[in-house]
Enzyme design. Structure first.
Site, mmCIF file in Angstrom:
data_model
loop_
_atom_site.group_PDB
_atom_site.id
_atom_site.type_symbol
_atom_site.label_atom_id
_atom_site.label_comp_id
_atom_site.label_asym_id
_atom_site.label_seq_id
_atom_site.Cartn_x
_atom_site.Cartn_y
_atom_site.Cartn_z
ATOM 1 N N LYS A 64 9.050 -13.083 -9.078
ATOM 2 C CA LYS A 64 9.193 -13.782 -7.795
ATOM 3 C C LYS A 64 10.209 -14.910 -7.958
ATOM 4 O O LYS A 64 10.208 -15.599 -8.993
ATOM 5 C CB LYS A 64 7.822 -14.326 -7.388
ATOM 6 C CG LYS A 64 7.744 -14.966 -5.999
ATOM 7 C CD LYS A 64 6.299 -15.384 -5.693
ATOM 8 C CE LYS A 64 6.136 -15.979 -4.307
ATOM 9 N NZ LYS A 64 4.747 -16.390 -4.032
ATOM 10 N N SER A 139 2.982 -14.641 0.300
ATOM 11 C CA SER A 139 4.411 -14.857 0.193
ATOM 12 C C SER A 139 5.102 -14.042 -0.894
ATOM 13 O O SER A 139 6.328 -13.958 -0.888
ATOM 14 C CB SER A 139 4.688 -16.342 -0.048
ATOM 15 O OG SER A 139 4.166 -16.743 -1.300
ATOM 16 N N SER A 163 -1.176 -15.698 -1.887
ATOM 17 C CA SER A 163 0.147 -15.057 -1.873
ATOM 18 C C SER A 163 0.353 -13.916 -2.851
ATOM 19 O O SER A 163 1.365 -13.221 -2.763
ATOM 20 C CB SER A 163 1.231 -16.098 -2.103
ATOM 21 O OG SER A 163 1.446 -16.786 -0.905
HETATM 22 N N1 GLN Z 1 -0.274 -18.320 3.392
HETATM 23 C C1 GLN Z 1 -0.588 -19.439 2.564
HETATM 24 C C2 GLN Z 1 0.403 -20.566 2.800
HETATM 25 O O1 GLN Z 1 1.344 -20.370 3.478
HETATM 26 C C3 GLN Z 1 -0.617 -19.043 1.122
HETATM 27 C C4 GLN Z 1 0.695 -19.130 0.441
HETATM 28 C C5 GLN Z 1 0.662 -18.959 -1.043
HETATM 29 O O2 GLN Z 1 -0.343 -18.552 -1.637
HETATM 30 N N2 GLN Z 1 1.768 -19.327 -1.681
HETATM 31 O O3 GLN Z 1 0.222 -21.639 2.306
#
Ligand code: GLN
Length: 470
Positions: A64, A139, A163
């Site tokens: 990532k 994400s 994410s």
């Molecule tokens: N959807 C959550 C956020 O936007 C989780 C994101 C993540 O785990 N990086 O914070």
């Protein structure tokens, strides 16, 4: 109960310069359709690895783009880090490189990990390999799509509030969020430091376990990293109890049916089922977003345009240059979180939001640890819907945040969780997640391995014939 892993086909792809070139072309051609990679270069990656006699040696993986891989991009999906090349590798990445694993490149994400469908990337759209009109989740959408499309057998992602698990769920692959501190965060670009961890997205539970064992363990470069204080007992036949939700309100019909079928699947494996209710689910989202935004507003203050990253050419003095850099460099969702975080932390008002959120967090930790004295694992949905469409029918940013309620609980409590595929309806994957006590990752993976007797996921690549013409 674990199956042998045969990765000889993957290893063959990286076994010579000619093979690597072939593999590179195949990746680029698939990626024209999938859009997972922000930088793809298995040749450069192969030259970084040390030859080792390790089961991961020669096996390609993706990273990532908020995790440092030396000499590759580290954009975090943000314009503010466009053209930034990482001068070092994250500890987790280094541990893989030392085993001879071959990084194929960097993959797409929501900007700084903020989002649930990878559409908050400043760079490109990543599709769901099961259905080109659907989001891959986020994400870590690039990581999940690359694995689901058969481009790499595993990828590193990061999980601050879901994410890793959420895109793994939308793409029909395995997604492990380890115990907080089990994997070093050195080299993971910070979003919300007290919640996040590097995680693994892979095509089998066995590979997930192998990668986890390789990257886990204390690291002097991350003071929050630690080893298990005492290892939770393995699952023992005849003594496994799964806590399941009695109330599944708010889930889409297919997801609710999928959850119920997964409960029956567990029962047919001979596991005990205990109906539970989890108060945490009703206040986890506000607690999470208060804490995550507060930490984000502090962590993202480092992007000033002065020392690294993009710099705006407008502005007469340092302050106005920094203001213009942030205005131009950050996307809307990131700005929203910084504003929200600054608001909840402003002087005189911390009791009202931030301290309350921390109290809720303590309560959630306590609730979960009480539950784990009764059940071996907790089974929760991952997301209330299956992979949703791009565009007008997508979830709004607010709906996405509410939909995080099933994943953020594990981050607030610091416990490990694994999302895994349990079915496929209308051509889209269905799945659930297991949560376990701290450092009981092996329980999660063992249970998901056993669940393969009930359901064995296919790869999206077979479904879409993405390999055609390559
Ligand atoms: N959807 C959550 C956020 O936007 C989780 C994101 C993540 O785990 N990086 O914070």
């Amino acid at each position: 109960m674990h199956e042998e892993i045969d990765h000889s086909a993957w290893r063959a792809l990286t076994s010579s310069t000619a093979q690597l070139t072939d593999y590179h072309h195949r990746l680029l051609s698939l990626d024209d359709r999938v859009g997972a990679f922000l930088e793809c270069d298995p040749h450069k990656g192969a030259s970084l690895t040390c030859a080792q006699d390790h089961p991961l040696s020669g096996i390609p993986f993706a990273v990532k783009d908020n995790i440092a891989l030396k000499d590759f991009s580290l954009t975090c999906g943000s314009k503010i880090l466009q053209d930034f090349i990482s001068p070092y590798s994250a500890t987790a990445v280094n541990r893989l490189l030392e085993c001879g694993a071959v990084p194929a490149g960097k993959v797409n994400l929501d900007e700084f990990g903020m989002g649930s469908d990878t559409t908050n990337s400043a760079y490109r759209r990543t599709i769901n390999p099961w259905h080109a009109d659907r989001v891959p989740g986020g994400s870590s959408g690039g990581s999940a799509a690359a694995v689901a499309a058969g481009m790499v057998p595993y990828a590193l992602g990061s999980d601050t509030g879901g994410s890793v698990r959420q895109p793994a769920n939308f793409c029909g692959v395995y997604g492990l969020k380890p115990t907080y501190g089990a994997v070093s965060r050195y080299g993971l670009v910070a979003y919300a430091s007290s919640l996040e961890t590097i995680g693994i997205i892979a095509d089998t539970p066995e590979l997930t376990q192998l990668v986890f064992d390789t990257i886990a363990g204390p690291d002097p470069k991350d003071q929050t990293s630690r080893s298990a204080s005492d290892t939770a007992a393995p699952l023992r036949d005849g003594q496994v109890t799964i806590g399941v939700l009695s109330d599944t309100d708010g889930l889409d019909e297919e997801v609710r049916r999928g959850y119920r079928e997964a409960v029956e699947g567990c029962r047919s494996l001979g596991w005990g089922i205990e109906q539970i209710s989890l108060d945490a689910l009703s206040y986890a989202v506000p607690a999470y977003y208060t804490i995550a935004a507060a930490e984000a507003s502090a962590n993202l203050a480092r992007y000033t345009g002065i020392r690294y990253g993009q710099r705006s050419l407008t502005g007469a003095d340092v302050q106005s240059m920094t203001r213009a850099t942030r205005e131009e460099g950050f996307g809307a969702e990131v700005k929203l979180r910084i504003l929200l975080g600054t608001y909840v932390l402003r002087s005189g008002f911390q009791d009202q939001y931030y301290i309350r959120a921390q109290k809720l967090r303590t309560k959630i930790r306590g609730d979960l640890s009480a539950l784990f004295s009764r059940v071996s694992l907790l089974m929760l949905p991952v997301f209330p819907t299956q992979a949703y469409p791009f565009g007008a029918d997508a979830l709004t940013p607010f709906q996405q945040k509410l939909a995080d309620r099933y994943t953020v609980t594990a981050n607030l409590a610091g416990v490990p969780a694994l999302s895994f595929p349990t079915g496929n309806v209308s051509g889209l994957p269905l799945g659930v997640q297991f949560l376990a006590p701290e450092f009981a990752e092996h329980r999660l993976l063992e249970a998901a391995g056993a669940y393969r007797q009930i359901y064995r996921p296919q790869q999206a690549v077979h479904h879409l014939s993405l390999t055609e013409g390559v």
